[in-house]
Design an enzyme around this catalytic site. Sequence first.
Site, mmCIF file in Angstrom:
data_model
loop_
_atom_site.group_PDB
_atom_site.id
_atom_site.type_symbol
_atom_site.label_atom_id
_atom_site.label_comp_id
_atom_site.label_asym_id
_atom_site.label_seq_id
_atom_site.Cartn_x
_atom_site.Cartn_y
_atom_site.Cartn_z
ATOM 1 N N GLU A 159 -10.380 -2.490 4.074
ATOM 2 C CA GLU A 159 -9.046 -1.969 4.408
ATOM 3 C C GLU A 159 -8.883 -0.579 3.795
ATOM 4 O O GLU A 159 -9.581 -0.213 2.854
ATOM 5 C CB GLU A 159 -7.959 -2.897 3.849
ATOM 6 N N ASP B 257 0.782 -1.254 0.000
ATOM 7 C CA ASP B 257 0.000 0.000 0.000
ATOM 8 C C ASP B 257 0.812 1.303 0.000
ATOM 9 O O ASP B 257 1.756 1.445 0.784
ATOM 10 C CB ASP B 257 -0.866 0.078 1.253
#
Length: 471
Positions: free
Chosen positions: A219, A47
Amino acid sequence: MKNSTLFVFGILVIVLTACVNQPAHHLTDEPFRSVYHHSPAQNWMNDPNGMFYDDATQLWHLYYQHNPFGTTWGPMHWAHATSTDLIHWEQHPIALAPDSLGTIFSGSIVIDRNNTAGFGENAIVAIYTQSEICGQHQSIAYSLDGGMTFTKYEGNPVLKGDIADFRDPKVFWDEQTNRWMMILACQQEVRFYSSINLRDWTYESSFGANYGEHSGVWECPDLIQLGDHWVLLLNINPGGPFGGSATQYFVGNWNGKTFTCIDMPEETKWLDYGKDHYATVTWHNAPNNRVVAIGWMSNWQYANNVPTVAFRSQNTIARDLSLFIDDAGEYRVRVTPSPESMAIKGEPTKKLGDVAIIELEMSGSETGVITLSNDKGENVVMTLNVYKHTFTMDRTESGDCSFSADFTGATTTPLFVKQDSYRLILFIDHCSIEAFDANGYWAMTNLVFPTKPYNQIKVQGGKATVYNCNL
Ligand code: FRU
């Protein structure tokens, strides 16, 4: 401990430190190394984290989930890169490393202009998840040198988890109530917490039950204002439309305490209709009130197995977000390549290489087919079907697909708005194809691993212009 053990341990520490303080250049020139997308110099990345724009230096900061010890997911750190143009990235030393509270998972950064936290005026404050065996908690760290080095707050964690998945804080300043808000992913919902000082957090509300896709863990959330509305970006894994990871979103309103969706859409809205677009969040303090997003260009189904060597994963090009209304009268997020990405478009060329921008003009009354291929017959077929009102990208024969049974196949997006003719933009960079409707009505991002670069483009029902990239 014997001296010899101490000595070996000393060497180990030096080796590990050497890995952590990566050089600014890429270690290898691999065939699948992106040129105008950000990728780690070496080792694993997932990420994007804590992105912020610094007005004083005019630098775009990008931190990211990183394992400095290997090319697969491992002990997470925040690595750091900066760019003046969102195209060329300079690598910096690791910003945040694991400590006794756990490894460093995803999170965000804010500039604390008024010194609400007491770390100093204009302190750069990182808010991130610490993950350990006993759970997930939120911690903070501050930087007084423009985001280059961070000091962890001695009172960490600032928000303790009460459930297993309790992570990925995105913090923003709420103008309506003059306080900080944190949006946090908590299993299958998001929670909002407020704070006046970034240290003490109070629960405000939750959102998510009965909305959107729920067949995976939620998420990396983000809440952004687009025009008169607010959009909640929510990444989910698994549960994406084509399997694995993807970014859904909800259009709604924010009153300083709760988020409400303006509709209860029948189908889930996706920010990108490809298979390799995940963990997408936006920049804090982007210039000119722009809302600029970037995503991790991979999918948890196979991210650990893709055929790169010294590194794994790259990020998407930066994209600017706004709102539009589709033919069914529904609000959707418009996704366009950021001006910085369009600025690399060079001169038209006859030769398709492994780095290119392609613009296509397709008639609105005839189904169009675009085929990219190489001398070995590997190909990607893209079809704009005017009858079904869809765009499809099929990578079944795109090259090396051997690393995962989940990699082959096609992804499809509705066109959302009927047009007399369609203009598309394709960004090609060694191992990725990002396709956009030129008006931003849809985007589609897919990885490809051709064993030789695609060097031919064939277009039925339209016209293509291939451009070099000025890099
Ligand atoms: C999303 C994610 C986050 C977490 C991070 C760990 O890809 O699972 O929820 O913070 O990756 O690396």
